[in-house]
Structures are given as C-alpha cells and as structure tokens.
Design a protein around this motif. Sequence first.
Motif, mmCIF file in Angstrom:
data_model
loop_
_atom_site.group_PDB
_atom_site.id
_atom_site.type_symbol
_atom_site.label_atom_id
_atom_site.label_comp_id
_atom_site.label_asym_id
_atom_site.label_seq_id
_atom_site.Cartn_x
_atom_site.Cartn_y
_atom_site.Cartn_z
ATOM 1 N N SER A 252 0.645 -1.199 0.146
ATOM 2 C CA SER A 252 0.103 0.346 0.194
ATOM 3 C C SER A 252 0.912 1.410 -0.108
ATOM 4 C CB SER A 252 -1.388 0.178 1.078
ATOM 5 O OG SER A 252 -0.446 0.024 2.416
ATOM 6 N N GLN A 253 2.247 1.261 0.042
ATOM 7 C CA GLN A 253 3.105 2.246 0.318
ATOM 8 C C GLN A 253 3.507 2.492 -0.771
ATOM 9 O OE1 GLN A 253 5.482 0.938 4.170
ATOM 10 N NE2 GLN A 253 4.777 2.876 5.409
ATOM 11 N N ALA A 254 3.581 1.340 -1.702
ATOM 12 C CA ALA A 254 4.317 1.283 -2.816
ATOM 13 C C ALA A 254 3.438 1.752 -3.582
ATOM 14 C CB ALA A 254 5.069 -0.212 -3.349
ATOM 15 N N ASP A 255 1.763 1.404 -4.034
ATOM 16 C CA ASP A 255 0.814 2.613 -4.284
ATOM 17 C C ASP A 255 1.078 4.173 -4.235
ATOM 18 O OD1 ASP A 255 0.339 -0.481 -4.475
ATOM 19 O OD2 ASP A 255 -1.334 -0.713 -3.457
ATOM 20 N N GLY A 256 1.006 4.230 -3.484
ATOM 21 C CA GLY A 256 0.955 5.586 -2.623
ATOM 22 C C GLY A 256 1.869 6.736 -3.663
ATOM 23 N N ASN A 257 3.680 5.508 -2.936
ATOM 24 C CA ASN A 257 4.581 6.444 -3.839
ATOM 25 C C ASN A 257 3.805 7.240 -5.034
ATOM 26 O OD1 ASN A 257 5.818 6.519 -1.638
ATOM 27 N ND2 ASN A 257 7.128 4.544 -1.565
ATOM 28 N N PHE A 258 3.708 5.655 -5.841
ATOM 29 C CA PHE A 258 3.695 5.303 -7.474
ATOM 30 C C PHE A 258 2.390 7.081 -7.217
ATOM 31 C CE2 PHE A 258 0.797 4.464 -10.854
ATOM 32 C CZ PHE A 258 2.240 4.524 -11.934
ATOM 33 N N THR A 259 1.345 7.093 -6.832
ATOM 34 C CA THR A 259 -0.039 8.007 -7.519
ATOM 35 C C THR A 259 0.227 9.542 -6.253
ATOM 36 O OG1 THR A 259 -1.279 6.971 -4.790
ATOM 37 C CG2 THR A 259 -1.859 6.353 -7.012
ATOM 38 N N ALA A 260 1.380 9.078 -5.515
ATOM 39 C CA ALA A 260 1.776 10.445 -5.705
ATOM 40 C C ALA A 260 2.616 10.977 -6.573
ATOM 41 C CB ALA A 260 2.767 10.591 -4.338
ATOM 42 N N GLY A 261 2.928 10.554 -8.014
ATOM 43 C CA GLY A 261 3.479 10.888 -9.019
ATOM 44 C C GLY A 261 5.213 11.268 -8.674
ATOM 45 N N LYS A 262 5.683 10.087 -8.359
ATOM 46 C CA LYS A 262 7.216 10.238 -7.112
ATOM 47 C C LYS A 262 7.790 9.109 -8.405
ATOM 48 C CE LYS A 262 6.655 11.000 -2.593
ATOM 49 N NZ LYS A 262 6.402 10.788 -1.483
ATOM 50 N N VAL A 263 7.761 8.431 -9.144
ATOM 51 C CA VAL A 263 7.801 6.842 -9.591
ATOM 52 C C VAL A 263 7.304 7.237 -11.277
ATOM 53 C CG1 VAL A 263 7.141 4.354 -9.736
ATOM 54 C CG2 VAL A 263 7.521 5.904 -7.568
ATOM 55 N N GLY A 264 8.067 6.114 -12.005
ATOM 56 C CA GLY A 264 8.262 6.334 -13.419
ATOM 57 C C GLY A 264 7.174 5.188 -13.490
ATOM 58 N N LEU A 265 7.746 4.114 -12.835
ATOM 59 C CA LEU A 265 6.845 2.755 -13.824
ATOM 60 C C LEU A 265 6.692 1.782 -12.617
ATOM 61 C CD1 LEU A 265 9.771 1.587 -16.632
ATOM 62 C CD2 LEU A 265 7.681 2.356 -16.337
ATOM 63 N N TYR A 266 5.566 1.055 -12.062
ATOM 64 C CA TYR A 266 5.429 -0.202 -11.509
ATOM 65 C C TYR A 266 4.337 -1.212 -11.616
ATOM 66 C CZ TYR A 266 3.050 -0.666 -6.756
ATOM 67 O OH TYR A 266 2.635 -1.250 -5.759
ATOM 68 N N THR A 267 5.078 -2.113 -11.683
ATOM 69 C CA THR A 267 4.377 -3.278 -12.217
ATOM 70 C C THR A 267 3.664 -3.929 -11.327
ATOM 71 O OG1 THR A 267 7.070 -3.882 -12.988
ATOM 72 C CG2 THR A 267 5.191 -5.386 -12.849
ATOM 73 N N ASN A 268 1.862 -4.278 -11.847
ATOM 74 C CA ASN A 268 1.205 -4.637 -10.628
ATOM 75 C C ASN A 268 0.322 -5.534 -11.767
ATOM 76 O OD1 ASN A 268 -0.379 -5.104 -8.428
ATOM 77 N ND2 ASN A 268 0.933 -2.987 -7.628
ATOM 78 N N VAL A 279 -8.878 6.765 -6.634
ATOM 79 C CA VAL A 279 -7.693 8.285 -6.523
ATOM 80 C C VAL A 279 -8.428 9.291 -6.952
ATOM 81 C CG1 VAL A 279 -5.320 9.478 -6.225
ATOM 82 C CG2 VAL A 279 -6.032 7.381 -6.331
ATOM 83 N N LYS A 280 -9.136 10.770 -6.121
ATOM 84 C CA LYS A 280 -9.364 11.885 -6.860
ATOM 85 C C LYS A 280 -7.763 12.866 -7.572
ATOM 86 C CE LYS A 280 -13.542 11.834 -5.101
ATOM 87 N NZ LYS A 280 -14.508 12.417 -4.027
ATOM 88 N N ASP A 281 -7.976 13.060 -8.880
ATOM 89 C CA ASP A 281 -7.456 14.543 -8.461
ATOM 90 C C ASP A 281 -5.784 14.045 -9.017
ATOM 91 O OD1 ASP A 281 -9.309 16.691 -8.215
ATOM 92 O OD2 ASP A 281 -8.804 16.779 -6.353
ATOM 93 N N LEU A 282 -5.310 13.054 -9.656
ATOM 94 C CA LEU A 282 -3.597 12.218 -9.741
ATOM 95 C C LEU A 282 -3.665 13.099 -10.333
ATOM 96 C CD1 LEU A 282 -4.357 8.747 -11.287
ATOM 97 C CD2 LEU A 282 -2.919 9.150 -8.829
ATOM 98 N N PRO A 283 -1.933 13.787 -10.170
ATOM 99 C CA PRO A 283 -0.936 14.411 -10.410
ATOM 100 C C PRO A 283 -0.676 14.498 -11.783
ATOM 101 C CG PRO A 283 -0.077 13.423 -9.008
ATOM 102 C CD PRO A 283 -1.499 12.842 -8.813
ATOM 103 N N PHE A 284 -1.093 13.693 -12.827
ATOM 104 C CA PHE A 284 -0.279 13.108 -14.174
ATOM 105 C C PHE A 284 -1.424 11.200 -14.099
ATOM 106 C CE2 PHE A 284 1.022 9.940 -10.729
ATOM 107 C CZ PHE A 284 0.607 7.974 -10.900
ATOM 108 N N GLU A 285 -1.010 11.797 -16.001
ATOM 109 C CA GLU A 285 -1.454 10.725 -16.003
ATOM 110 C C GLU A 285 -1.314 9.159 -16.600
ATOM 111 O OE1 GLU A 285 -3.913 9.741 -20.868
ATOM 112 O OE2 GLU A 285 -2.616 11.689 -20.217
ATOM 113 N N VAL A 286 -1.907 8.431 -15.966
ATOM 114 C CA VAL A 286 -1.508 7.147 -16.352
ATOM 115 C C VAL A 286 -1.572 6.239 -17.293
ATOM 116 C CG1 VAL A 286 -1.441 4.540 -14.692
ATOM 117 C CG2 VAL A 286 -2.704 6.674 -13.721
ATOM 118 N N GLY A 287 -0.558 5.716 -18.198
ATOM 119 C CA GLY A 287 -0.206 4.810 -18.481
ATOM 120 C C GLY A 287 0.176 3.420 -18.587
ATOM 121 N N VAL A 288 -0.816 2.068 -19.415
ATOM 122 C CA VAL A 288 -0.505 0.729 -19.036
ATOM 123 C C VAL A 288 0.624 0.198 -20.588
ATOM 124 C CG1 VAL A 288 -1.086 -1.013 -18.004
ATOM 125 C CG2 VAL A 288 -2.421 0.848 -17.382
ATOM 126 N N PHE A 289 1.312 -0.710 -20.506
ATOM 127 C CA PHE A 289 2.033 -1.377 -20.971
ATOM 128 C C PHE A 289 2.385 -2.943 -20.702
ATOM 129 C CE2 PHE A 289 5.395 1.198 -19.010
ATOM 130 C CZ PHE A 289 6.276 -0.127 -19.856
#
Length: 421
Positions: A252-268, A279-289
């Motif tokens: 859950s802490q790792a999830d939070g780091n990603f949603t806070a905009g601190k992270v480039g890539l997150y495998t899940n 999550v409301k008002d994400l500070p970035f647009e999320v892509g998935v590949f």
Amino acid sequence: MSAHRGRRARGAAFAAAVPLMLVAACSSGAGSAGGEDGEIRMMVNLTDNLDQAYWEKLVKPFEDKTGLKVKIEGPTGKSVAESFPQQLAAGTAPDVIQSIFPDDDTAPELVDLSDEPWAKGTPMFDEYAMGDKHYAVGVGTQTQSLIYYNKSAFEKAGIAEPPTTWAELADGLAKLKQAGFTPLQTAGDFQTGLQLQQIYHPTLNQLHPEWQTSVADDKLTVGEAYEPAFQMYADWIDKGYITKSDVGLSPSQADGNFTAGKVGLYTNGSWFAATLNQVKDLPFEVGVFSPPAADGTSYPGPQGATMANPYMVHQGAADADGAKQLVEFLVTDPAAIEAQLGSDGVFRKDADREQTAVDSQIQAILNDAPELVAVGEGQGNVRLPVTGFNPKFTEVAQSLYTGASPADAAKAIDQWVDENR
C-alpha cells in the motif's frame, strides 16, 4: 501428467491442508448438509466492496427467474480457502463455492462441468482443466503482467514511447533516474517476488513454454528458468533503478508512492486499476503497457493471467441441477457478468463495456495478448511439483537486495524445489 504432481495438494486452492482420508469420508455419496428445500448455499469471500448486499443483489434476478433461493454464506474460517476443506471434512460443505480452485484432493468432491455447453466458452476454461476434467468456471481474468507508468515522468525524462525490449527498458530506467524519479517502484511482503514474476512472464513463457510442466517433468529447473531475471533484477538494484529501502515498504505504501507522482514505472496486476480509479485528482496521466520481451522474441508476449471470480459445484449438493443453473447464470448472464467485471480488477477478453481510461488500456492489452499463461505454481495441468512457491520465490528475490548473486538465487530456489517436491 507427471508422476510428481500427485504427491501433494496443488495450486492456489487452499491455505489449510485436509488429510485425504477425511475428505474422502465425506464424498459425494454422503450428501450435503444442504439448506431448506429449494435453497442453494453459496460460499463467497466477503470484502468491503463485495459484501453481503452485493452478492444478494447479484443473485436476485436468478431467484426471481427460477424460484430458487440462494443463501449467501461467508467463510466460517478466515477465508473460503480455509473454510471449504474444513466443511468438506465436517460434511457441511456448500453447494457452490466461489473464489478458489480445485486441487488433487478436492477435485473428486466437485462436479465435472466438461459436458456443459455453456461452460466451454467461459474465460480460461481449458487453462484450468485437470486432466480432461473441468471443475472451475469463471467470469473473467485478472491480468498479471502489466506495467503502469507516469506519462508526465516519461515526458520529463524524454521517453517517447513505452519500451518493448529489455534494452529499451534499461535505457528508460536510466533516463527516469536522471530526471529525479524512482525509476521502478518495488515493495516488500509478497510483492517483491510477485513483481519480478509479473515483469518476466512474457519473456519466460516464450523461452520456456509451459515452464512449470517442464520443471515437473525434470526437463528444466526453476533456477535455469529464472536466473536471467535474477541477473536483470540485480543489475537494476546495483544501478539504483530500484531503491534498496523499498523492500521494507508495504504494497500500500508503494501504491501511494506511485499515485503521488514520484515514480516512473510500477509493475502490478489488473487489480491495481481499482485503486487508481478511486484516487481523485491524480497529478499525472497513467499509462499501462505489457512488459518488454527479450531479444529474438515477439512483442507483446504471453500475458500472465488467472481466472477471476471462479465458481465450483459440490457433488454433494442437495440440488445439483439448481447449483449448476446458478453457476451458469453467474458466468453467462450479460447483466451478471457486467456487475462482476471491473470489481477487483476483473476483466473479460473482448468485453464491450464503458470503462475508465486505465481500464480501457488493460482491456486492450488483454484483447491483444497472444496467449494467457499460468503464473507462479501454475494452474490446471500446467503446475510445478511443489506448493508454497510464491513465498519462497519472494524470499529468494529479496536476497538479491542483501548481496546474494543471481547464481546464488537460482541455486537457492532449485534446492528448495528439490527438497519439497
């Protein structure tokens, strides 16, 4: 089937083992505790969002149409996985079981759905076969091998497109680090090993198709299969693409780091979409590949996946036909499917439904996947000759953070398999 596979219970079926002789004592001939006349007992895993009211609303149209009553029961223990074998042993098993899969001990207690015409078109029906029998049917899949990324981070790092090869991924990780982002977010607990498996599925299953079966048949070892992944992971740790302290984070802490905009890539897995969608008002647009594939292999590669919302019918059901009718409704009725898709990251190939931006990307990856493949210990006829693989794999992956070499990691996982098969 390999001779190794019958030695112990398999798969993701049960957290608590039940002696075979106890299970056999309450075989289909012994009947079921059953409910009232015309009542079908269905045990489900109750969660905050999939609560009693959700399940009762889901089955209400079936009750109205058939006149049968469905009694929704939560587990008597910590989970359905724990409770079902206990209830089998006690002779109180429900008629329909949701959320778990059969294993070698419990399969004889379940109804073979192979000849049901409605069952054959359900997601991953053949992938979960045991021998030539089919005991589980599902609503959809949980897609495992996904990489979520921060599109703003990519833009700031000068990365034009998601990587499709390992070389492109390494280049992207270096650029993200230089731009001041955590290149690849990891976590402790179960997630360390799970993420490494997830990101490697598309490559591993091209280099060694049905690799779990090859291990069971002594044609391959887990160490041989995964040492290239251990080497890649160790290189990322050494270069700072993975923050060493992240092994101490909760998922859950790792999830939070990603949603806070601190992270480039997150495998899940696909279930992370449910978190993102809340999550409301994400500070970035999320892509998935889909994860990159090794040189000389195809992209996108096979997608690691598991059957989602599986259902099984107990042979001892007081009304076996009614129980089968209920399961048929749950996995084939359009409204019932619609209600179950999207919950906890459940997707169905080629589903046509309104989706969020993140969900639609996952749907496209699922639709384009050339193959859906077994993950971890495996499933159905594609299984490792051991149980408890995922926790051990996580332990081995975490040893790379503390100085173990890729060769050490490969040797450790092979030694464990040899000792426990």
